[in-house]
Design a protein around this motif. Structure first.
Motif, PDB file in Angstrom:
ATOM      1  N   ARG A 417      42.787 -29.747 -32.939  1.00 30.73           N
ATOM      2  CA  ARG A 417      41.747 -30.709 -32.560  1.00 30.73           C
ATOM      3  C   ARG A 417      40.620 -30.066 -31.756  1.00 30.73           C
ATOM      4  N   TYR A 418      40.878 -28.868 -31.212  1.00 28.32           N
ATOM      5  CA  TYR A 418      39.839 -28.160 -30.472  1.00 28.32           C
ATOM      6  C   TYR A 418      39.096 -27.154 -31.346  1.00 28.32           C
ATOM      7  N   ALA A 419      39.437 -27.035 -32.594  1.00 23.55           N
ATOM      8  CA  ALA A 419      38.796 -26.051 -33.472  1.00 23.55           C
ATOM      9  C   ALA A 419      37.343 -26.435 -33.723  1.00 23.55           C
ATOM     10  N   CYS A 420      36.443 -25.436 -33.707  1.00 22.23           N
ATOM     11  CA  CYS A 420      35.011 -25.664 -33.905  1.00 22.23           C
ATOM     12  C   CYS A 420      34.609 -25.181 -35.290  1.00 22.23           C
ATOM     13  N   SER A 421      33.632 -25.865 -35.841  1.00 25.79           N
ATOM     14  CA  SER A 421      33.125 -25.461 -37.146  1.00 25.79           C
ATOM     15  C   SER A 421      32.168 -24.280 -36.983  1.00 25.79           C
ATOM     16  N   LYS A 422      31.793 -23.671 -38.106  1.00 27.72           N
ATOM     17  CA  LYS A 422      30.896 -22.515 -38.064  1.00 27.72           C
ATOM     18  C   LYS A 422      29.517 -22.916 -37.537  1.00 27.72           C
ATOM     19  N   GLU A 423      29.066 -24.130 -37.878  1.00 29.81           N
ATOM     20  CA  GLU A 423      27.771 -24.587 -37.384  1.00 29.81           C
ATOM     21  C   GLU A 423      27.788 -24.754 -35.868  1.00 29.81           C
ATOM     22  N   GLN A 424      28.888 -25.250 -35.331  1.00 34.32           N
ATOM     23  CA  GLN A 424      28.977 -25.426 -33.880  1.00 34.32           C
ATOM     24  C   GLN A 424      28.993 -24.077 -33.156  1.00 34.32           C
ATOM     25  N   VAL A 425      29.732 -23.124 -33.702  1.00 30.47           N
ATOM     26  CA  VAL A 425      29.767 -21.791 -33.088  1.00 30.47           C
ATOM     27  C   VAL A 425      28.390 -21.143 -33.146  1.00 30.47           C
ATOM     28  N   ASP A 426      27.716 -21.242 -34.276  1.00 31.38           N
ATOM     29  CA  ASP A 426      26.366 -20.667 -34.400  1.00 31.38           C
ATOM     30  C   ASP A 426      25.385 -21.362 -33.459  1.00 31.38           C
ATOM     31  N   GLY A 427      25.590 -22.651 -33.246  1.00 34.48           N
ATOM     32  CA  GLY A 427      24.715 -23.370 -32.319  1.00 34.48           C
ATOM     33  C   GLY A 427      24.823 -22.833 -30.901  1.00 34.48           C
ATOM     34  N   PHE A 428      26.038 -22.530 -30.459  1.00 38.75           N
ATOM     35  CA  PHE A 428      26.208 -21.960 -29.123  1.00 38.75           C
ATOM     36  C   PHE A 428      25.662 -20.532 -29.051  1.00 38.75           C
ATOM     37  N   LYS A 429      25.790 -19.777 -30.125  1.00 37.75           N
ATOM     38  CA  LYS A 429      25.229 -18.424 -30.137  1.00 37.75           C
ATOM     39  C   LYS A 429      23.716 -18.465 -29.992  1.00 37.75           C
ATOM     40  N   GLU A 430      23.081 -19.420 -30.648  1.00 41.26           N
ATOM     41  CA  GLU A 430      21.634 -19.562 -30.514  1.00 41.26           C
ATOM     42  C   GLU A 430      21.250 -19.940 -29.084  1.00 41.26           C
ATOM     43  N   LEU A 431      22.041 -20.811 -28.458  1.00 40.14           N
ATOM     44  CA  LEU A 431      21.755 -21.210 -27.079  1.00 40.14           C
ATOM     45  C   LEU A 431      21.907 -20.023 -26.118  1.00 40.14           C
ATOM     46  N   ILE A 432      22.955 -19.227 -26.302  1.00 45.17           N
ATOM     47  CA  ILE A 432      23.154 -18.052 -25.443  1.00 45.17           C
ATOM     48  C   ILE A 432      22.009 -17.064 -25.617  1.00 45.17           C
ATOM     49  N   LYS A 433      21.561 -16.877 -26.847  1.00 43.03           N
ATOM     50  CA  LYS A 433      20.456 -15.953 -27.099  1.00 43.03           C
ATOM     51  C   LYS A 433      19.159 -16.477 -26.490  1.00 43.03           C
TER      52      LYS A 433
END
Length: 709
Positions: A417-433
């Motif tokens: 239930r805590y697993a994230c989709s690829k779009e969600q992971v990419d969204g956080f990568k964009e925010l960190i960048k």
């Protein structure tokens, strides 16, 4: 030998008619800006607590008070020393003139007066650096000819004076005044600096800075095994320090509202015996240490029992993988750098070899440090630091001991239930960048990095120092709010905020968040619950039929109905509760421990010292056990008496003996193992002193050894 001073500076502040008006409407005049800048310079000098000297000279003053004017009649006029070279004080700021004068002074004459004061006013002090800060708009031209100016410039060069000009931009091409060009020549020849008021206030004088001190090395030999010793020097890189290390108490002068120069606080230390309030001589005092709630005395003869860490040392215990040293393992209040000893090329080469090996093998060294004799040893981690531009060294950080580390258990997050989709992971990568602090500013700023390490000031320390400076100049006013420059440190850099706006909106759409509302207490529902509880407890309202005074309201209190539904023995009436439970069919084996616990609670909570209720309950319990089984009562009484003895409850023990509430004897019940009081006491003594498990835990060979002895 004359005392040495790192720097001596003279501030030349122009207060004449030429600086009284503003160039543009709505802006401050040159006099107001120069006054704020000088006040900020003096304030920073005071708060840094350095030992440098500072003098303030007024150019364009109504008075003429200087050494050169006394020697040359009619020259060096309108130049006055507000404060000669001395340690900076708040009085310098308080004595500033509030308004400019109508006089004018020659700025070149002011330079000559300042140079003369350096030569004659500091005859008994050796100064390494002599600096003159000139604040004028050069609107009053100098009257000296070229030959005199050239002599002054040569004298500045010989005496190694440094001239700094603060105020006008002397390198502005639109300013073609001869005096500005002459000031530019003086600044370049003396290796001075120049800045506008805006740049000086925002860059150089924006925050308080620490006093610049020469780093003092801690010299020691790095021991590796029994045979290798490398001479090294340790320097403090970072350290958490308070805003003000020491506070000096002083008596406040009621007239000037400042610290009195004639009165002080004298403290006297004495030891007083709290029992008889007598003064104890220092020779009769024995030092002690708190160990929990107990004070352990520690005499001089006990010093031989202290743990001796040894002499000053830095011993390498071993190496571990860098992944084993997490941030949770590090502690302390600072960071130190280790270099090879200055002047020892072999030591520098050995340290560099050690650093490169640690870096290539991803290892960290563990060392034991004893700062000096008498200090407790500490464990440190030494990590390689390789900076190709500056230096190669070892960083030394304190390590935590086991009891200092607090482990916190968190639930596992690798669930479905805590697993994230690829779009969600990419969204956080964009925010960190987008929130990269290394590129937080555009080209309009000097640097692109936000909050650089060892350069960002502490907002709390800056506010404390601002409050101290404000209180020194405004004794009766309330402290101000933090200034905007300090509050800016809490704001997100504008470029980061702009870049992160779009990724944040994207994450809001990718993650559906449910708002959790805080539950509020419903008073109406609570009252309904109370009414329901009263009905469940068979409570009724007893009416009051008596007539009272008309002014007094009638109060109706709930009265509990008598009920036979009792589930346990209470401390209010334990004997009746016991009888009622027996009549309801509760087994005796269940009531005996409950009754015993109630008796213990009554004894613990009794403050009158009679224990009547507890003794009556104990008497009733004994009578019941005499009729049935005496073993539960005897076993409980044995433990109860031991607890009373340990707690020194001698009054309760005497009452139990007087009421003849001791063990149930064999004469009263044949099932009892107690024949008389003496045997009971001896049995109790044996049970208290000789544990049953002693024979099982002791080896037979040890018993034989004692038999032979």
């Amino acid at each position: 030998m004359p005392p040495k001073v790192d720097q001596a500076a003279i501030l030349i502040l122009d207060i004449g008619r030429n600086v009284s008006t503003s160039d543009e409407k709505g802006k401050k005049s040159f006099f107001e800006e120069a006054k704020e800048c000088v006040a900020r310079v003096i304030e920073r000098k005071i708060m840094s607590q350095d030992k440098n000297l500072l003098g303030v000279m007024l150019l364009g003053s109504k008075k003429t008070q200087n050494n050169m004017a006394e020697q040359c009649d009619g020259a060096f006029r309108h130049i006055e020393f507000l404060a000669e070279l001395q340690a900076p004080t708040w009085k310098m700021i308080r004595d500033f003139p509030e308004k400019p004068t109508k006089s004018r002074g020659d700025w070149m004459d002011a330079l000559v007066v300042a140079a003369d004061h350096f030569k004659n006013g500091l005859s008994q002090v050796k100064v390494n650096s002599k600096k003159i800060l000139l604040m004028t708009n050069f609107m009053c031209p100098t009257c000296l000819d070229e030959n005199d100016i050239e002599k002054i410039l040569n004298g500045f060069t010989e005496e190694e004076f440094e001239l700094d000009v603060i105020g006008p931009d002397i390198y502005d091409e639109s300013l073609k005044s001869e005096d500005i060009q002459l000031a530019r020549k003086f600044v370049e020849t003396t290796n001075g600096e120049t800045a506008t008021f805006e740049y000086a206030m925002q860059s150089c004088l924006l925050f308080h800075k620490k006093r610049t001190v020469n780093p003092t090395p801690w010299n020691v030999d790095l021991s590796i095994g029994p045979n290798i010793k490398i001479p090294v020097s340790s320097y403090i890189r970072l350290r958490d320090e308070p805003a003000v290390k020491t506070w000096l108490k002083a008596v406040k002068d009621p007239v000037t509202l400042t610290a009195s120069s004639t009165e002080g606080i004298m403290s006297h230390k004495m030891h007083i015996n709290t029992e008889n309030q007598e003064v104890v001589e220092p020779d009769s005092v024995i030092k002690g240490y708190h160990y929990g709630q107990q004070i352990i005395p520690f005499a001089e003869c006990d010093k031989s029992l202290l743990y001796e860490p040894g002499e000053k040392s830095l011993s390498l215990y071993g190496f571990t993988d860098a992944s084993n040293i997490n941030w949770q393992c590090l502690s302390g209040d600072g960071l130190a750098y280790i270099f090879g000893r200055k002047g020892d090329n072999k030591a520098k080469l050995a340290i560099r070899c050690l650093i490169e090996c640690l870096h290539e093998m991803s290892l960290v060294g563990i060392v034991r440090r004893v700062y000096n004799k008498g200090n407790a040893p500490k464990m440190f981690a030494i990590l390689p630091v390789i900076d190709t531009n500056n230096y190669v060294c070892l960083s030394m950080i304190p390590l935590c001991y086991k009891e200092e580390i607090k482990y916190m258990a968190f639930p596992p997050t690798n669930l479905k239930r805590y697993a994230c989709s690829k779009e969600q992971v990419d969204g956080f990568k964009e925010l960190i960048k987008a929130m990269d602090l290394m590129k937080a500013y555009d080209d309009t700023y000097e640097g692109t990095e936000a909050f650089p390490i060892a350069e960002t000031v502490s907002p709390s320390v800056q506010y404390v120092l601002d409050c101290i400076a404000f209180r020194a100049l405004n004794p009766g006013k309330p402290l101000p709010e933090p200034r905007d420059d300090i509050l800016t440190l809490f704001k997100i850099p504008p470029l980061v905020q702009k870049r992160s706006k779009e990724p944040i909106e994207k994450l809001k759409n990718l993650f559906t968040l449910t708002k959790v509302e805080a539950k509020t207490r419903d008073r109406k529902r609570t009252q309904q619950q109370v009414d329901a509880d009263m009905n469940d407890q068979n409570l009724e309202i007893k009416p009051d039929n008596q007539s009272n005074d008309g002014d007094m309201p009638t109060i109706q209190l709930p009265v509990t109905k008598k009920s036979n539904t009792i589930t346990k023995i209470g401390t209010i009436d334990p004997v009746n509760d016991y009888k009622l439970l027996i009549s309801n069919g509760t087994p005796l084996i269940d009531l005996i421990p409950e009754m015993a616990k109630v008796i213990e609670n009554i004894v613990d909570c009794s403050f009158d010292g009679t224990y009547t209720k507890a003794l009556e309950a104990m008497k009733h319990l004994r009578q019941e056990c005499v009729k049935a089984d005496p073993a539960p009562y005897n076993n409980w009484l044995q433990k109860f008496k031991k607890e009373l003895t340990d707690r020194q409850k001698d009054d309760v023990l005497s009452l139990i003996n007087d009421r003849q509430l001791n063990f149930i004897l064999k004469a009263e019940n044949s099932s009892s193992t107690h024949e008389n009081v003496d045997s009971t006491q001896s049995q109790l003594y044996e049970n208290d002193t000789v544990p049953d498990a002693t024979e099982l835990t002791m080896d037979t060979e040890i018993n034989d050894l004692f038999d032979e002895m």
